[in-house]
Design an enzyme around this catalytic site. Structure first.
Site, PDB file in Angstrom:
ATOM      1  N   TYR A   1      31.624 -43.542 -35.156  1.00  0.00           N
ATOM      2  CA  TYR A   1      32.415 -43.183 -36.334  1.00  0.00           C
ATOM      3  C   TYR A   1      31.699 -43.638 -37.605  1.00  0.00           C
ATOM      4  O   TYR A   1      31.702 -42.933 -38.610  1.00  0.00           O
ATOM      5  CB  TYR A   1      33.815 -43.812 -36.249  1.00  0.00           C
ATOM      6  CG  TYR A   1      34.631 -43.274 -35.105  1.00  0.00           C
ATOM      7  CD1 TYR A   1      35.317 -42.065 -35.225  1.00  0.00           C
ATOM      8  CD2 TYR A   1      34.715 -43.959 -33.905  1.00  0.00           C
ATOM      9  CE1 TYR A   1      36.066 -41.569 -34.168  1.00  0.00           C
ATOM     10  CE2 TYR A   1      35.464 -43.462 -32.844  1.00  0.00           C
ATOM     11  CZ  TYR A   1      36.132 -42.261 -32.980  1.00  0.00           C
ATOM     12  OH  TYR A   1      36.864 -41.766 -31.929  1.00  0.00           O
TER      13      TYR A   1
ATOM     14  N   ASN B   1      41.385 -33.212 -34.999  1.00  0.00           N
ATOM     15  CA  ASN B   1      40.617 -32.003 -34.758  1.00  0.00           C
ATOM     16  C   ASN B   1      41.463 -31.021 -33.940  1.00  0.00           C
ATOM     17  O   ASN B   1      41.851 -31.328 -32.818  1.00  0.00           O
ATOM     18  CB  ASN B   1      39.331 -32.355 -33.998  1.00  0.00           C
ATOM     19  CG  ASN B   1      38.566 -31.135 -33.558  1.00  0.00           C
ATOM     20  OD1 ASN B   1      38.662 -30.070 -34.142  1.00  0.00           O
ATOM     21  ND2 ASN B   1      37.789 -31.303 -32.495  1.00  0.00           N
TER      22      ASN B   1
ATOM     23  N   CYS C   1      34.600 -33.311 -30.964  1.00  0.00           N
ATOM     24  CA  CYS C   1      35.059 -34.639 -31.373  1.00  0.00           C
ATOM     25  C   CYS C   1      34.914 -35.658 -30.239  1.00  0.00           C
ATOM     26  O   CYS C   1      34.885 -36.860 -30.493  1.00  0.00           O
ATOM     27  CB  CYS C   1      36.500 -34.583 -31.876  1.00  0.00           C
ATOM     28  SG  CYS C   1      37.668 -33.883 -30.715  1.00  0.00           S
ATOM     29  N   HIS C   2      34.783 -35.182 -29.007  1.00  0.00           N
ATOM     30  CA  HIS C   2      34.601 -36.084 -27.867  1.00  0.00           C
ATOM     31  C   HIS C   2      33.239 -36.793 -27.918  1.00  0.00           C
ATOM     32  O   HIS C   2      33.045 -37.787 -27.238  1.00  0.00           O
ATOM     33  CB  HIS C   2      34.761 -35.326 -26.536  1.00  0.00           C
ATOM     34  CG  HIS C   2      33.785 -34.204 -26.346  1.00  0.00           C
ATOM     35  ND1 HIS C   2      34.015 -32.937 -26.867  1.00  0.00           N
ATOM     36  CD2 HIS C   2      32.587 -34.150 -25.729  1.00  0.00           C
ATOM     37  CE1 HIS C   2      32.995 -32.158 -26.546  1.00  0.00           C
ATOM     38  NE2 HIS C   2      32.109 -32.875 -25.861  1.00  0.00           N
TER      39      HIS C   2
ATOM     40  N   GLU D   1      28.273 -33.236 -20.101  1.00  0.00           N
ATOM     41  CA  GLU D   1      27.153 -33.003 -21.007  1.00  0.00           C
ATOM     42  C   GLU D   1      25.901 -33.780 -20.589  1.00  0.00           C
ATOM     43  O   GLU D   1      24.787 -33.294 -20.746  1.00  0.00           O
ATOM     44  CB  GLU D   1      27.554 -33.308 -22.451  1.00  0.00           C
ATOM     45  CG  GLU D   1      28.566 -32.316 -22.984  1.00  0.00           C
ATOM     46  CD  GLU D   1      28.821 -32.446 -24.472  1.00  0.00           C
ATOM     47  OE1 GLU D   1      28.035 -33.138 -25.170  1.00  0.00           O
ATOM     48  OE2 GLU D   1      29.799 -31.848 -24.945  1.00  0.00           O
TER      49      GLU D   1
END
Length: 159
Positions: A97, A120, A128-129, A155
């Site tokens: 962040y 979001n 946003c993850h 991912e």
């Protein structure tokens, strides 16, 4: 009226909502800040919803790393800035962040960035993850930390 399609995913139902040919939302069942769906109309044949469902299917099976959809989420100017920054985080990578706040030129706005990230309206599509705590810990995902961990693991496999 807003067009709605509920998509089955490995993480549960994901509700896709479009208006005027653009995607305005993608929320998991039980997600924080899930909007009131009073004006949603089932519209499985809406082209943008069909394309979003197709791209999400490819993402969840590891065949897609970047979404290409017309997006028109609502929010404040600051929330839009945060969402634009989120879209710059590469597939398979994370940032904190604090890093996101610095990238926006607002290094003291870490809490505001976290709040905007949590609101979001386009889960998965606007990633946003991929935002984690300063120590790399999984924190604050409106869809739940189990889903966040699953998305990040997917991912990592696809890198």
């Amino acid at each position: 009226m807003k067009a709605h399609l509920s998509l089955d995913t490995p993480l549960g139902a994901l509700h896709l909502v479009a208006e005027a040919g653009a995607l305005i939302g993608a929320w998991f069942d039980g997600q924080k800040h899930f909007p009131v769906a009073d004006d949603w109309q089932s519209a499985g044949q809406e082209p943008v919803l069909q394309e979003a469902a197709s791209q999400l299917g490819a993402f969840f099976t590891g065949r897609l790393t970047h979404f290409s959809l017309p997006l028109a989420p609502r929010g404040t100017d600051f929330q839009r800035q945060v969402r634009q920054a989120l879209q710059q985080i590469p597939f398979g990578q994370t940032c904190s962040y604090g890093e996101l706040a610095r990238d926006l030129g607002k290094p003291s706005a870490v809490r505001a960035v976290a709040a905007a990230n949590g609101r979001n309206p386009l889960s998965v599509i606007v990633p946003c993850h991929r935002v984690v705590g300063s120590n790399g810990a999984l924190t604050g995902y409106a869809g739940g930390l189990e889903r966040k961990a699953w998305l990040l693991a997917l991912e990592q496999k696809g890198r």
